[in-house]
Design a protein around this motif. Structure first.
Motif, short mmCIF file in Angstrom:
data_model
loop_
_atom_site.label_atom_id
_atom_site.label_comp_id
_atom_site.label_asym_id
_atom_site.label_seq_id
_atom_site.Cartn_x
_atom_site.Cartn_y
_atom_site.Cartn_z
N ARG A 32 0.85 -1.19 0.00
CA ARG A 32 0.00 0.00 0.00
C ARG A 32 0.88 1.24 0.00
O ARG A 32 1.97 1.25 0.57
N ASN A 46 0.67 4.01 1.57
CA ASN A 46 0.95 4.62 2.87
C ASN A 46 2.05 3.89 3.64
O ASN A 46 2.53 4.39 4.66
N ASP A 89 -9.13 12.08 -5.07
CA ASP A 89 -9.45 11.71 -3.68
C ASP A 89 -10.89 11.23 -3.53
O ASP A 89 -11.17 10.35 -2.71
N LYS A 140 -10.12 3.24 0.03
CA LYS A 140 -8.69 2.95 0.00
C LYS A 140 -7.98 3.38 1.28
O LYS A 140 -6.90 2.86 1.59
N THR A 186 -6.40 5.99 1.62
CA THR A 186 -5.19 6.68 1.17
C THR A 186 -5.62 7.92 0.41
O THR A 186 -6.80 8.11 0.12
N THR A 187 -4.65 8.77 0.06
CA THR A 187 -4.94 10.01 -0.65
C THR A 187 -4.06 10.12 -1.89
O THR A 187 -3.06 9.40 -2.04
N GLN A 223 -0.56 10.90 -0.93
CA GLN A 223 0.21 9.71 -0.54
C GLN A 223 0.65 8.91 -1.77
O GLN A 223 1.74 8.36 -1.80
N ASN A 224 -0.22 8.84 -2.78
CA ASN A 224 0.16 8.18 -4.03
C ASN A 224 1.41 8.82 -4.62
O ASN A 224 2.37 8.13 -5.00
#
Length: 500
Positions: A279, A281, A308, A316, A318-319, A322-323
């Motif tokens: 992942r 993150n 997002d 997910k 996540t943002t 973060q990707n």
């Protein structure tokens, strides 16, 4: 008992060539772990690699006839259809008296056990979820001629239909024996390893955790236990290329990072090369740098979207930021990530698609032809057992495939998105089929391959961008216009290959 484990033949449908793997990579060691656990309890076990060894059902039947197993275990893999050929084979085996008991196991039968037991009378039971302990207890019950009806983890028929109750997952994976690996598995470019099970994420499209059961969690083997297995493989085979099939190599939080650092320290002196999946993150600079020094050479990360709002719908956790940070860290450490990306999810708007496209451009993810073809099309596969399947079905937006109740086709909320998705599916399917021989290593690359691939790559990007801009302007088109674009793309690709 004599137990034969079958990896059955599988086919790849041309129109599904650009769809994601139909069973998680982590399932590739299921038969190996079952064989190891059964061996440890004194059973005689053999694995038949019907898929990797490209065996016909006639050849497999001869093997079963010669072996006459007490139990035939089938690792069932969904390959975009209800497998009538497999069902017919199992009926033949059972009717001929070549085995008295057949059980199925794997990701697909865990979710579809009721359908499978209804559609194939030759199958006596389905092992649901984590299979090793259940398989051993089933073998012991059969050898003692004791009923297995109430066995946890085993789905069986009874007078009321299908009976089944979940088994608790293994808490300590270090207790598992080293999986049996066949010669066919050692012929793969990398030796597959499993360092952990489950995932702490809860993505709506994923069925890793539904496989293990409600409340399941990420569980990791200890670094020392993993390295002991690697040392044994190196000593026996001399190979140094490995792939961790874990859907989430990193455990959660700081403890996960510390475990990865400990594993990196142990792997570094062994001079191996390996790949992982994780992942975004969990991509931290210090940890990736240590893994890179230990031999990390490739990594798959699930970006899934450049918006997002889409990431939130997919749960997910996540943002987009973060990707992008994960991509930056990996490239800083000399790793170009392989990315999971869902361009078309059921609730996508044209604004979402535009955001995805700009994200891919901004992060230089459209320069490699296979990757470009992948990310500019991928729609969300909707499989039974996932939260997405349940949600879409409740909304009345899921059409079950005519060939299987296991897979659904989501109706796009936005009809313009549906038009673009249909166009890109046809375009990329043609490309993947056209390139199959080359990318599969069966056909040599053409002269000036780099230049030709770059031109095709540009063609793909232009088709996507032009179509998106047209739809954003509100222009409508019909299927004939889509077909015209596809035919032109096919023509231009063939012209590229004809040029010296």
């Amino acid at each position: 008992m004599k137990i034969l484990l079958l990896e059955h033949p599988r086919s790849i449908e041309p129109e599904r060539c650009n769809d994601i793997a139909n069973t998680p990579l982590s399932s590739c060691l299921l038969s190996g772990y079952a064989a190891a656990m059964l061996n440890s309890r004194g059973h005689e076990v053999e694995i038949v690699e019907g898929y990797l060894d490209k065996l016909s059902y006639a050849e497999i039947k001869n093997i079963v006839s010669a072996w006459k197993p007490d139990v035939l275990g089938v690792h069932m893999v969904y390959h975009w259809q209800t497998d009538r050929a497999l069902y017919g084979f199992l009926e033949q085996v059972k009717n001929a008296g070549l085995t008295s008991y057949i059980t199925a196991y794997g990701f697909y039968p865990t979710i579809a056990y009721a359908d499978i037991l209804q559609e194939c009378p030759a199958i006596d039971s389905v092992i649901v979820g984590e299979h090793e302990i259940t398989f051993v207890e089933l073998a012991e019950a059969l050898s003692c001629r004791v009923s297995s009806v109430n066995l946890p983890g085993l789905a069986v028929r009874d007078s009321t239909g299908v009976q089944y109750r979940r088994r608790e997952v293994l808490a300590d994976l270090d207790r598992l024996p080293t999986p049996v690996r066949t010669e066919a598995m050692y012929r793969l470019p990398e030796v597959n390893l499993q360092g952990s099970r489950g995932c702490y994420g809860r993505c709506t499209f994923c069925y890793i955790n539904p496989f293990y059961g409600a409340g399941s969690r990420w569980r990791g083997r200890s670094p020392d236990n993993i390295v002991a297995e690697i040392d044994g493989i190196i000593a026996e085979r001399g190979v140094r290329d490995f792939y961790f099939t874990d859907p989430n190599f990193f455990g959660p939080g700081q403890r996960g990072q510390e475990r990865a650092l400990r594993l990196a320290a142990l792997l570094k002196p062994r001079q191996i090369r390996f790949g992982i999946e994780g992942r975004v993150n969990d991509i931290h600079d210090e940890t990736i740098a240590a893994l890179r020094e230990a031999g990390l050479r490739h990594i798959l990360i699930g970006l899934e979207s450049g918006k997002d709002s889409s990431l939130k719908r997919m749960n997910k956790m996540t943002t987009v930021a973060q990707n992008e940070e994960a991509i930056r860290i990996l490239r800083k450490n000399g790793l170009e990530p392989n990315v999971g990306f869902i361009m078309f999810e059921p609730d996508s708007t044209l604004e979402d698609i535009r955001g995805n496209f700009e994200f891919l451009l901004r992060n230089d993810l459209l320069h490699n032809l296979p990757v470009t073809a992948n990310v500019l099309y991928h729609h969300q596969i909707v499989l039974k057992g996932t939260p997405a399947f349940q949600h879409l079905q409740q909304q009345g937006r899921l059409q079950l495939e005519r060939h299987s109740s296991y897979e659904g086709v989501a109706l796009f909320a936005d009809t313009q998105v549906a038009v673009l998705a249909d166009l890109m599916r046809q375009v990329t399917n043609y490309l993947f089929n056209r390139m199959a021989g080359i990318w599969g290593g069966k056909v040599p690359e053409p002269e000036n391959a780099r230049e030709k691939y770059a031109r095709i790559n540009r063609l793909l990007i232009d088709i996507f961008e032009n179509a998106l801009e047209t739809l954003e302007r509100g222009k409508q088109w019909d299927k004939e216009q889509t077909q015209a674009i596809v035919r032109q793309f096919e023509k231009e690709i063939n012209e590229v290959f004809l040029q010296i």
